[in-house]
Scaffold this motif. Structure first.
Motif, mmCIF file in Angstrom:
data_model
loop_
_atom_site.group_PDB
_atom_site.id
_atom_site.type_symbol
_atom_site.label_atom_id
_atom_site.label_comp_id
_atom_site.label_asym_id
_atom_site.label_seq_id
_atom_site.Cartn_x
_atom_site.Cartn_y
_atom_site.Cartn_z
ATOM 1 N N THR A 264 0.699 -1.099 0.109
ATOM 2 C CA THR A 264 -0.061 0.133 -0.042
ATOM 3 C C THR A 264 1.007 1.282 -0.094
ATOM 4 O OG1 THR A 264 -0.190 -0.257 2.268
ATOM 5 C CG2 THR A 264 -2.056 -1.088 1.027
ATOM 6 N N SER A 265 2.299 1.162 0.239
ATOM 7 C CA SER A 265 3.033 2.278 0.224
ATOM 8 C C SER A 265 4.348 1.502 0.078
ATOM 9 C CB SER A 265 2.997 3.072 1.457
ATOM 10 O OG SER A 265 3.229 2.385 2.497
ATOM 11 N N ALA A 266 5.493 2.939 -0.076
ATOM 12 C CA ALA A 266 6.779 2.274 -0.565
ATOM 13 C C ALA A 266 7.452 1.608 1.004
ATOM 14 C CB ALA A 266 7.679 3.515 -0.583
ATOM 15 N N LEU A 267 8.158 0.543 0.733
ATOM 16 C CA LEU A 267 8.753 -0.418 1.544
ATOM 17 C C LEU A 267 10.232 0.072 1.737
ATOM 18 C CD1 LEU A 267 7.060 -3.915 0.788
ATOM 19 C CD2 LEU A 267 6.611 -2.268 2.394
ATOM 20 N N THR A 268 10.400 0.641 2.824
ATOM 21 C CA THR A 268 11.875 1.207 2.898
ATOM 22 C C THR A 268 12.809 0.816 3.866
ATOM 23 O OG1 THR A 268 10.999 2.986 4.462
ATOM 24 C CG2 THR A 268 10.945 3.679 1.860
ATOM 25 N N LYS A 269 12.249 0.098 5.164
ATOM 26 C CA LYS A 269 12.898 -0.315 5.824
ATOM 27 C C LYS A 269 13.353 -1.943 5.605
ATOM 28 C CE LYS A 269 11.887 2.705 9.758
ATOM 29 N NZ LYS A 269 11.425 2.747 11.089
ATOM 30 N N THR A 270 14.450 -2.027 4.915
ATOM 31 C CA THR A 270 14.575 -3.429 4.402
ATOM 32 C C THR A 270 15.968 -3.805 4.796
ATOM 33 O OG1 THR A 270 15.079 -2.715 2.182
ATOM 34 C CG2 THR A 270 12.670 -3.250 2.518
ATOM 35 N N SER A 271 16.460 -5.164 4.593
ATOM 36 C CA SER A 271 17.556 -5.703 4.715
ATOM 37 C C SER A 271 17.760 -6.844 3.773
ATOM 38 C CB SER A 271 17.893 -5.951 6.191
ATOM 39 O OG SER A 271 17.060 -7.039 6.588
ATOM 40 N N ASN A 284 14.389 -9.015 4.666
ATOM 41 C CA ASN A 284 13.527 -8.861 5.548
ATOM 42 C C ASN A 284 12.922 -7.503 5.405
ATOM 43 O OD1 ASN A 284 13.668 -11.246 6.896
ATOM 44 N ND2 ASN A 284 15.612 -10.442 8.067
ATOM 45 N N ILE A 285 11.464 -7.240 5.780
ATOM 46 C CA ILE A 285 10.806 -5.747 5.454
ATOM 47 C C ILE A 285 10.147 -5.612 7.037
ATOM 48 C CG2 ILE A 285 9.109 -4.552 4.478
ATOM 49 C CD1 ILE A 285 9.882 -7.680 2.802
ATOM 50 N N GLU A 286 10.799 -4.607 7.373
ATOM 51 C CA GLU A 286 10.476 -3.988 8.968
ATOM 52 C C GLU A 286 9.182 -3.382 8.554
ATOM 53 O OE1 GLU A 286 13.688 -2.701 11.118
ATOM 54 O OE2 GLU A 286 14.892 -3.832 10.277
#
Length: 733
Positions: A264-271, A284-286
């Motif tokens: 539903t929106s941009a996924l920015t907290k990733t590793s 992983n998407i926090e």
């Protein structure tokens, strides 16, 4: 797009409508303080859109310290950090160090102090509500105030509320439509607050209002189902309450070689991490929640399986697992509607062109490129394995004589193809320079021919496209050697012409391959004058029996040493290019058999008198002085030749031949032959001309004449004019 910060404007609202109480003909009015009933038969008086009530009711139910000074009919009130003072019968109220005006005068009635509730409540910081239909007046203490409402930072969806003190909160998630409700207890909204839209794809709208006298309610209208949590922390300005909304991942899919997570929106907290046995990549998407767990088993050359799940709920973490068929590296790219997981293959980043007929392919690393030439359509195909391209432009057109067009495409999932459309079957070579693949295209020598003319023999060398070249003459044995760089030749495809006139033999060879150079040698049976020319794709060499043997020619490079001559547009000196043109002309004339006398060969000063003495002493046949023009106006341009005012016929002929040759060869504006009383022209005993090749004070003229190629063309043009002059004299004999 950055989220805008929305601050509340501090405008006091008292939710009171006392006049409506009277309109409803209510005799009995109930009074509540902090939602507790104090009386159901309030003593009151309505006046000036306010209501006067007994002050003792407030002081008995609120922590108000009251003092009465009967001698001066004055009341003092202390409440929290406020000190109030007023006189009965007066309309002035002192609040700390400020004065305000009562809406109605306070008075004493049967031992009770009747005071205007609206003005006094405002001064004390109370929240007052009037409900006329119920005959109810409610008073609340202001435990906390909301001082700001802001969007959370860009990588979070949600709202941050700043309150001047700690409050209790309750929250709930509602459906139909989806919304989050946050209640802040013991809080009053002393700020005017209207609906506003947050710049977030997850939150459609934010609303805030005074839900009741003791609670402010915040409502977030959502675009879809979501998870949320409320966080609080102390700050210098009070307390922050952060209502965080987590993006909802709605699905996973393959897009070519990329894995796309829709959200539903941009996924920015990733590793990202990599594991072996089997080869797999973990993403992983926090701060995200997953709508539905999924597994994909694609028929794909790179991927075995894709799995996505809600890995954790405290904190929220969604995990994507990609099982690989071979070892690969990936990079993550946040996009507006989710996340792209992209394999790091070789990337064709850019295509450019270099003037030496080179197409440059810029990649992030080397690959084993394969090329094949298709005779049908004269196309060169270059395949780059395990390579992808994200070039927006797929077609490239360059200013090249050999290339018609370059196209690039993703030929299949693992191969990028570059197609070079050529004018003909052009030889090519692939070379790597670091991570740049250089596609070198070579001009081709296609034919050599000899033709007898009335004045001698003409040699013609045909190429696919025009090309620069170098020419040299050997005296013993007599040969004319032509070297053509960046050209190839197939000797089996070139027919060597039979001897003609002055030319006894022609030899053609691939003189070198690194760099590529073709050499054409014309063996001559006698000395010959050579006039060079290029017509279309042909190099032309006119060889005539006539030469300049026995001719003495004085070349006079203008100025020198302490005399710089005209100053160029960019502060260059006329003396420099004048000398360079003169030295190139000297070589051409010597090659034609002339004896050349130079008035200077270096950057030295020679007086005008010395120049004429040199020419006269050598009994020169002609005198040619070389200059660059200058003018105070930089817009002056063109080529002109000067002669002395009383010049004879031969001088005029020489001037006209050289002037015409210069303007034809250089393509400059013809300013004509002009007469001027110049020292070197007036004091020489032979035909003498002074050449102003171009205006160095003109920006374009300066740019040209400072380049070696233009200097070479200028010298050749003067040389051709001199040859025509002597040929005419010979014919007249």
């Amino acid at each position: 797009m950055p989220k805008r910060i929305i601050l509340l404007t501090l405008l006091l609202i008292l939710i009171v409508n006392f006049s409506a109480l009277a309109q409803n003909n209510r005799n009995n009015i109930k009074l509540k303080i902090n939602d507790s009933l104090v009386t159901d038969d309030l003593k009151y008086k309505l006046a000036e859109d306010d209501i006067l009530i007994p002050l003792q009711i407030l002081s008995n139910n609120l922590p108000i310290e009251l003092k009465w000074y009967s001698a001066i009919d004055t009341l003092n009130l202390v409440y929290k950090d406020k000190k109030l003072k007023f006189r009965l019968g007066g309309k002035r109220l002192q609040v700390n160090n400020k004065l305000v005006t009562f809406s109605a005068k306070p008075y004493k009635d049967d031992g009770q102090f009747m005071v205007p509730l609206k003005v006094l409540g405002e001064a004390l910081g109370l929240v007052i509500q009037s409900k006329p239909k119920q005959g109810l007046v409610s008073i609340y203490q202001d435990h906390a105030r909301i001082t700001a409402v802001e969007n959370l930072p860009q990588d979070n969806d949600g709202i941050k509320i700043t309150v001047d003190q700690h409050v209790n909160t309750t929250s709930m998630f509602l459906k139909n439509p989806y919304r989050i409700v946050l209640d802040l207890k013991g809080t009053a909204l002393y700020n005017k607050f209207s609906q506003f839209k947050v710049n977030s794809p997850l939150i459609k709208e934010v609303r805030m209002a005074q839900f009741n006298g003791n609670t402010v309610r915040l409502v977030l209208d959502l675009a879809t189902k979501a998870k949320y949590k409320v966080e609080k922390s102390a700050t210098d300005n009070g307390y922050e309450y952060r209502l965080k909304v987590s993006p909802l991942i709605t699905g996973v899919k393959l897009e070519g070689n990329k894995v796309k997570l829709n959200s539903t929106s941009a996924l920015t907290k990733t590793s990202i991490d990599y594991l072996k046995h089997p080869q797999r990549v973990i993403v992983n998407i926090e701060n995200a929640i997953l709508e539905k767990q999924a597994k994909i088993n694609p028929e794909h050359p790179m991927f075995k399986e894709l799995r996505i799940s809600q890995y954790k709920t405290e904190p929220y973490i969604v995990r994507l697992v990609i099982e690989l068929k071979d070892k690969l590296q990936f990079k993550l790219e946040s996009v507006e509607d989710g996340l792209l997981v992209k394999p790091i293959q070789t990337l064709l980043k850019d295509i450019s062109y270099k003037a030496e007929n080179k197409v440059l392919l810029n990649l992030n690393k080397k690959v084993k490129a394969e090329s094949v030439f298709l005779k049908s359509g004269s196309r060169l195909l270059i395949d780059l394995p395990n390579t992808r391209t994200e070039l927006k432009s797929k077609t490239f057109n360059y200013d090249s004589e050999l290339i018609e067009e370059v196209r690039v495409s993703q030929y299949n999932q693992t191969t990028t193809r570059v197609v070079v459309e050529l004018i003909a079957a052009v030889p090519h070579q692939l070379d790597w320079k670091e991570n740049q693949l250089q596609v070198s295209l070579f001009n081709k020598l296609t034919a050599v021919d000899l033709v007898n003319t009335k004045v001698g023999t003409e040699a013609k060398i045909d190429l696919l496209v025009p090309e620069s070249y170098q020419i040299s003459r050997l005296i013993n044995p007599r040969r004319l050697v032509v070297d053509i760089p960046d050209v190839v030749v197939n000797k089996n495809q070139v027919q060597i012409p039979k001897p003609q006139g002055i030319v006894e033999k022609v030899r053609v060879s691939q003189y070198s391959t690194n760099p590529h150079k073709v050499r054409v040698v014309l063996e001559l049976n006698k000395s010959a004058n050579v006039i060079r020319d290029t017509i279309d794709n042909s190099l032309r060499f006119k060889l005539s029996d006539f030469d300049l043997a026995g001719k003495v020619i004085t070349i006079d490079p203008g100025h020198g040493g302490k005399d710089p001559g005209a100053i160029g547009y960019s502060n260059s000196y006329e003396k420099v290019p004048a000398l360079k043109i003169a030295l190139k002309l000297e070589k051409l004339l010597k090659d034609a058999g002339a004896k050349v006398v130079m008035t200077r060969r270096t950057d030295t000063f020679v007086s005008l008198e010395e120049r004429t003495i040199i020419a006269n002493k050598m009994n020169s046949d002609i005198f040619v002085s070389i200059h660059l023009n200058g003018h105070r106006s930089s817009s002056s341009f063109g080529t002109e030749t000067f002669i002395a005012p009383h010049s004879n016929r031969n001088t005029k002929l020489l001037a006209q031949f050289v002037q015409s040759s210069l303007t034809d060869e250089l393509g400059t504006f013809d300013r004509g032959v002009r007469k001027e009383e110049l020292y070197v022209l007036a004091h020489t005993n032979m035909p003498a001309i002074l050449e102003e090749v171009v205006f160095i004070s003109n920006q374009e003229g300066e740019d040209k004449v400072m380049k070696d190629g233009f200097q070479e063309k200028s010298a050749l043009a003067i040389y051709k004019g001199i040859i025509k002059y002597f040929e005419l004299l010979e014919e007249e004999k």
